[in-house]
Design a protein around this motif. Structure first.
Motif, PDB file in Angstrom:
ATOM      1  N   PHE A 107     -12.825  64.820  83.099  1.00  0.00           N
ATOM      2  CA  PHE A 107     -13.948  65.292  83.876  1.00  0.00           C
ATOM      3  C   PHE A 107     -14.117  66.687  83.954  1.00  0.00           C
ATOM      4  CE2 PHE A 107     -12.038  61.219  86.067  1.00  0.00           C
ATOM      5  CZ  PHE A 107     -12.996  60.586  86.132  1.00  0.00           C
ATOM      6  N   ALA A 108     -13.144  67.415  83.774  1.00  0.00           N
ATOM      7  CA  ALA A 108     -13.528  68.679  83.581  1.00  0.00           C
ATOM      8  C   ALA A 108     -14.340  69.234  82.564  1.00  0.00           C
ATOM      9  CB  ALA A 108     -12.243  69.569  83.731  1.00  0.00           C
ATOM     10  N   LEU A 109     -14.187  68.467  81.304  1.00  0.00           N
ATOM     11  CA  LEU A 109     -15.227  68.902  80.349  1.00  0.00           C
ATOM     12  C   LEU A 109     -16.609  68.549  80.324  1.00  0.00           C
ATOM     13  CD1 LEU A 109     -12.741  68.084  77.182  1.00  0.00           C
ATOM     14  CD2 LEU A 109     -13.532  70.265  78.128  1.00  0.00           C
ATOM     15  N   GLY A 110     -16.710  67.624  81.657  1.00  0.00           N
ATOM     16  CA  GLY A 110     -18.051  67.145  81.795  1.00  0.00           C
ATOM     17  C   GLY A 110     -18.452  65.721  81.039  1.00  0.00           C
ATOM     18  N   PHE A 111     -17.363  65.187  80.952  1.00  0.00           N
ATOM     19  CA  PHE A 111     -17.997  63.782  80.469  1.00  0.00           C
ATOM     20  C   PHE A 111     -18.208  63.003  81.501  1.00  0.00           C
ATOM     21  CE2 PHE A 111     -14.830  65.249  76.917  1.00  0.00           C
ATOM     22  CZ  PHE A 111     -15.900  65.020  75.804  1.00  0.00           C
ATOM     23  N   ALA A 112     -19.022  61.722  81.014  1.00  0.00           N
ATOM     24  CA  ALA A 112     -19.602  60.794  82.181  1.00  0.00           C
ATOM     25  C   ALA A 112     -18.308  59.644  82.818  1.00  0.00           C
ATOM     26  CB  ALA A 112     -20.759  59.934  81.518  1.00  0.00           C
ATOM     27  N   ASP A 113     -18.842  59.247  83.864  1.00  0.00           N
ATOM     28  CA  ASP A 113     -18.127  58.295  84.536  1.00  0.00           C
ATOM     29  C   ASP A 113     -18.008  57.009  83.641  1.00  0.00           C
ATOM     30  OD1 ASP A 113     -17.785  60.094  86.523  1.00  0.00           O
ATOM     31  OD2 ASP A 113     -19.457  59.076  87.992  1.00  0.00           O
ATOM     32  N   GLY A 114     -17.001  56.193  84.019  1.00  0.00           N
ATOM     33  CA  GLY A 114     -16.883  55.075  83.134  1.00  0.00           C
ATOM     34  C   GLY A 114     -15.558  54.371  83.348  1.00  0.00           C
ATOM     35  N   PRO A 115     -15.319  53.679  82.218  1.00  0.00           N
ATOM     36  CA  PRO A 115     -13.916  52.936  82.121  1.00  0.00           C
ATOM     37  C   PRO A 115     -12.749  53.856  82.503  1.00  0.00           C
ATOM     38  CG  PRO A 115     -15.319  52.279  80.648  1.00  0.00           C
ATOM     39  CD  PRO A 115     -15.846  53.390  81.004  1.00  0.00           C
ATOM     40  N   VAL A 116     -13.006  55.245  82.297  1.00  0.00           N
ATOM     41  CA  VAL A 116     -11.776  55.954  82.719  1.00  0.00           C
ATOM     42  C   VAL A 116     -11.265  56.374  83.928  1.00  0.00           C
ATOM     43  CG1 VAL A 116     -13.397  57.848  83.510  1.00  0.00           C
ATOM     44  CG2 VAL A 116     -11.204  58.762  82.582  1.00  0.00           C
ATOM     45  N   PHE A 117     -11.812  55.396  85.108  1.00  0.00           N
ATOM     46  CA  PHE A 117     -11.407  55.185  86.143  1.00  0.00           C
ATOM     47  C   PHE A 117     -10.245  53.992  86.159  1.00  0.00           C
ATOM     48  CE2 PHE A 117     -15.356  57.277  87.492  1.00  0.00           C
ATOM     49  CZ  PHE A 117     -14.742  58.228  88.142  1.00  0.00           C
ATOM     50  N   LEU A 118     -10.133  53.271  84.924  1.00  0.00           N
ATOM     51  CA  LEU A 118      -9.227  52.197  85.054  1.00  0.00           C
ATOM     52  C   LEU A 118      -7.835  52.859  84.281  1.00  0.00           C
ATOM     53  CD1 LEU A 118     -11.371  49.287  83.455  1.00  0.00           C
ATOM     54  CD2 LEU A 118     -10.581  49.764  85.766  1.00  0.00           C
ATOM     55  N   ALA A 119      -7.716  53.996  83.757  1.00  0.00           N
ATOM     56  CA  ALA A 119      -6.761  54.397  83.178  1.00  0.00           C
ATOM     57  C   ALA A 119      -5.432  54.649  84.037  1.00  0.00           C
ATOM     58  CB  ALA A 119      -6.649  55.675  82.402  1.00  0.00           C
ATOM     59  N   LEU A 120      -5.678  55.557  85.218  1.00  0.00           N
ATOM     60  CA  LEU A 120      -4.474  55.837  86.075  1.00  0.00           C
ATOM     61  C   LEU A 120      -4.045  54.764  86.588  1.00  0.00           C
ATOM     62  CD1 LEU A 120      -2.637  57.920  86.618  1.00  0.00           C
ATOM     63  CD2 LEU A 120      -4.175  58.771  88.437  1.00  0.00           C
ATOM     64  N   PRO A 121      -4.907  53.888  87.514  1.00  0.00           N
ATOM     65  CA  PRO A 121      -4.493  52.687  88.133  1.00  0.00           C
ATOM     66  C   PRO A 121      -3.579  51.692  87.194  1.00  0.00           C
ATOM     67  CG  PRO A 121      -6.746  53.411  88.796  1.00  0.00           C
ATOM     68  CD  PRO A 121      -6.416  54.007  87.547  1.00  0.00           C
ATOM     69  N   THR A 122      -4.109  51.460  86.043  1.00  0.00           N
ATOM     70  CA  THR A 122      -3.385  50.406  85.162  1.00  0.00           C
ATOM     71  C   THR A 122      -1.915  50.977  84.846  1.00  0.00           C
ATOM     72  OG1 THR A 122      -5.503  49.933  84.254  1.00  0.00           O
ATOM     73  CG2 THR A 122      -3.465  49.381  82.756  1.00  0.00           C
ATOM     74  N   VAL A 123      -1.869  52.402  84.587  1.00  0.00           N
ATOM     75  CA  VAL A 123      -0.574  52.787  84.394  1.00  0.00           C
ATOM     76  C   VAL A 123       0.388  52.743  85.441  1.00  0.00           C
ATOM     77  CG1 VAL A 123       0.716  54.917  83.473  1.00  0.00           C
ATOM     78  CG2 VAL A 123      -1.525  54.194  82.300  1.00  0.00           C
ATOM     79  N   THR A 124      -0.294  52.984  86.541  1.00  0.00           N
ATOM     80  CA  THR A 124       0.587  53.216  87.832  1.00  0.00           C
ATOM     81  C   THR A 124       1.049  51.906  88.190  1.00  0.00           C
ATOM     82  OG1 THR A 124      -0.961  54.904  88.611  1.00  0.00           O
ATOM     83  CG2 THR A 124       0.459  53.587  90.449  1.00  0.00           C
ATOM     84  N   PHE A 125       0.099  50.654  88.087  1.00  0.00           N
ATOM     85  CA  PHE A 125       0.476  49.377  88.324  1.00  0.00           C
ATOM     86  C   PHE A 125       1.760  48.945  87.620  1.00  0.00           C
ATOM     87  CE2 PHE A 125       0.684  44.752  87.769  1.00  0.00           C
ATOM     88  CZ  PHE A 125       0.470  44.483  89.046  1.00  0.00           C
ATOM     89  N   LEU A 126       1.759  49.170  86.010  1.00  0.00           N
ATOM     90  CA  LEU A 126       2.625  48.916  85.174  1.00  0.00           C
ATOM     91  C   LEU A 126       4.047  49.640  85.393  1.00  0.00           C
ATOM     92  CD1 LEU A 126       0.588  48.288  82.074  1.00  0.00           C
ATOM     93  CD2 LEU A 126       1.916  46.545  83.274  1.00  0.00           C
ATOM     94  N   ALA A 127       3.867  50.907  86.040  1.00  0.00           N
ATOM     95  CA  ALA A 127       4.810  51.637  86.431  1.00  0.00           C
ATOM     96  C   ALA A 127       5.562  51.073  87.604  1.00  0.00           C
ATOM     97  CB  ALA A 127       4.592  53.182  86.271  1.00  0.00           C
ATOM     98  N   GLY A 128       4.951  50.918  88.572  1.00  0.00           N
ATOM     99  CA  GLY A 128       5.484  50.338  89.810  1.00  0.00           C
ATOM    100  C   GLY A 128       6.257  49.041  89.588  1.00  0.00           C
ATOM    101  N   ALA A 129       5.631  48.281  88.647  1.00  0.00           N
ATOM    102  CA  ALA A 129       6.365  46.688  88.456  1.00  0.00           C
ATOM    103  C   ALA A 129       7.688  47.195  87.468  1.00  0.00           C
ATOM    104  CB  ALA A 129       5.405  46.043  87.488  1.00  0.00           C
ATOM    105  N   ALA A 130       7.890  48.133  87.030  1.00  0.00           N
ATOM    106  CA  ALA A 130       9.010  48.475  86.041  1.00  0.00           C
ATOM    107  C   ALA A 130      10.217  49.421  86.538  1.00  0.00           C
ATOM    108  CB  ALA A 130       8.655  49.252  84.626  1.00  0.00           C
ATOM    109  N   VAL A 131       9.563  50.256  87.610  1.00  0.00           N
ATOM    110  CA  VAL A 131      10.645  51.216  88.176  1.00  0.00           C
ATOM    111  C   VAL A 131      10.594  51.152  89.774  1.00  0.00           C
ATOM    112  CG1 VAL A 131      10.720  52.663  86.140  1.00  0.00           C
ATOM    113  CG2 VAL A 131       9.151  53.298  88.190  1.00  0.00           C
TER     114      VAL A 131
END
Length: 372
Positions: free
Chosen positions: A80-104
């Protein structure tokens, strides 16, 4: 060490859809930034794919999982700081968080998730500051991402807790079943061996002088050993997972046959009173108590006589098993007495054990009678 059920949950969640998310963020990021002339699209794709990669890696330990979440948020913030557009980037952190929450556990993923959200919010603020983005949009995006990330982690944690609770119930049930089988083996096989030992002693004592008594003792040994072997085979079949019909647990009606076997072993047993009307559980507990008490008399008491007495007090059936042996204080209840206590308690009754004032040992049981 990860609990087997949690490992199963993690494998299920990593089966295919994290890879689908990775493909979506790859293609979607490339498409949404195709017209960006300030930075190469390849850089945008690399940042977002790197932020999503922890979702398809093997489950990480708690410390590493927190670092992976913070890194994922940092990469999204740089995007975001480099000025790239919105899009599927918003899926990255929630997906990683969900799988981390299921594992630890919660403490393993929450700090990293909060750090990742903070770094992503910093990137959104930088995009507003450096690239003339709309300030209110960046603010609401940061708030929305914080809510989505924490919700994803909370859902994963709740799912993990449910799996762990179910696994604990299964493990507790399996442990109780193993204890029950051990108790059944202790009661049945232990009693049979005590009878066999006593009968063998009788046979040796009269060997060469009373052939009929020797024959009776050997027949009793054969019957007791057959019964003990049948009980052993049945329990071992259950342990091995083989289909084996479970024999009905002996109850109060089987006490007479039990007493006859003990009498045949040379111990004089006198029975007074009648048990009255007992529930099935109480009858099974009464049989187990008589069996264990008489077995202990045969093995430890050096007694000549045992007495079994039934009475009724205040709606409860009272069973007393006592002997004229050497008695002695109870130093360690062991499996026998603790097993009797557990069976009686399960039937809603109480158990008292201890030496008698004038010698011998007594076991007193109170179990509720069936209402008439």
């Amino acid at each position: 060490m990860t609990h087997p059920s949690v490992a199963e949950l993690t494998r299920a969640h990593r089966a295919w859809w994290p890879w689908a998310v990775l493909v979506i963020v790859f293609l979607g990021t490339a498409a949404s930034n195709a017209a960006n002339d300030r930075h190469p699209v390849v850089l945008a794709v690399l940042l977002v794919v790197a932020a999503t990669v922890p979702a398809v890696l093997p489950p990480l330990p708690p410390r590493t999982a927190g670092l992976a979440l913070a890194a994922s948020g940092a990469l999204c913030g740089i995007y975001f700081a480099l000025g790239f557009a919105d899009g599927p980037v918003f899926l990255a952190l929630p997906t990683v968080t969900f799988l981390a929450g299921a594992a630890v556990p919660l403490a393993g993923w929450l700090p990293g998730a909060l750090g990742g959200v903070t770094l992503m919010a910093a990137g959104l603020a930088a995009r507003w500051e450096w690239h003339a983005d709309e300030p209110h949009k960046s603010l609401w995006q940061a708030i929305g991402m914080a809510g989505v990330v924490l919700a994803a982690g909370a859902v994963a944690t709740a799912t993990r807790n449910r799996f762990e609770a179910r696994a604990e119930r299964v493990e507790r049930t399996a442990t109780e079943e193993r204890l029950r089988m051990a108790q059944d083996l202790h009661d049945g096989v232990g009693h049979g061996l005590a009878v066999i030992a006593m009968q063998a002693g009788v046979a040796l004592h009269v060997l060469g002088r009373d052939e009929a008594k020797v024959r009776a003792s050997l027949e009793a040994i054969r019957a007791a050993s057959r019964e003990s072997l049948d009980a052993l085979r049945a329990e071992l079949a259950v342990i091995a997972g083989e289909p084996a019909p479970r024999r009905p647990a002996p109850g109060v009606d089987d006490i007479e046959a039990l007493v006859e076997r003990v009498r045949a072993a040379g111990l004089r047993v006198e029975v007074t009173g009648a048990p009255g009307s007992l529930t099935r559980e109480a009858g099974e507990a009464a049989y187990a108590v008589v069996q264990e008490a008489l077995t202990n008399v045969l093995r430890h008491a050096s007694a000549d006589t045992a007495w079994i007495a039934w009475s009724s007090v205040g709606g409860n059936a009272v069973l007393t098993v006592r002997d004229d042996g050497r008695g002695g204080d109870v130093q360690d209840e062991g499996m026998g007495i603790s097993g009797m206590r557990a069976r009686v308690a399960a039937a809603g009754g109480t158990l008292r054990v201890g030496p008698r004032p004038h010698g011998g040992f007594a076991v007193v049981v109170e179990v509720p009678e069936q209402p008439r």
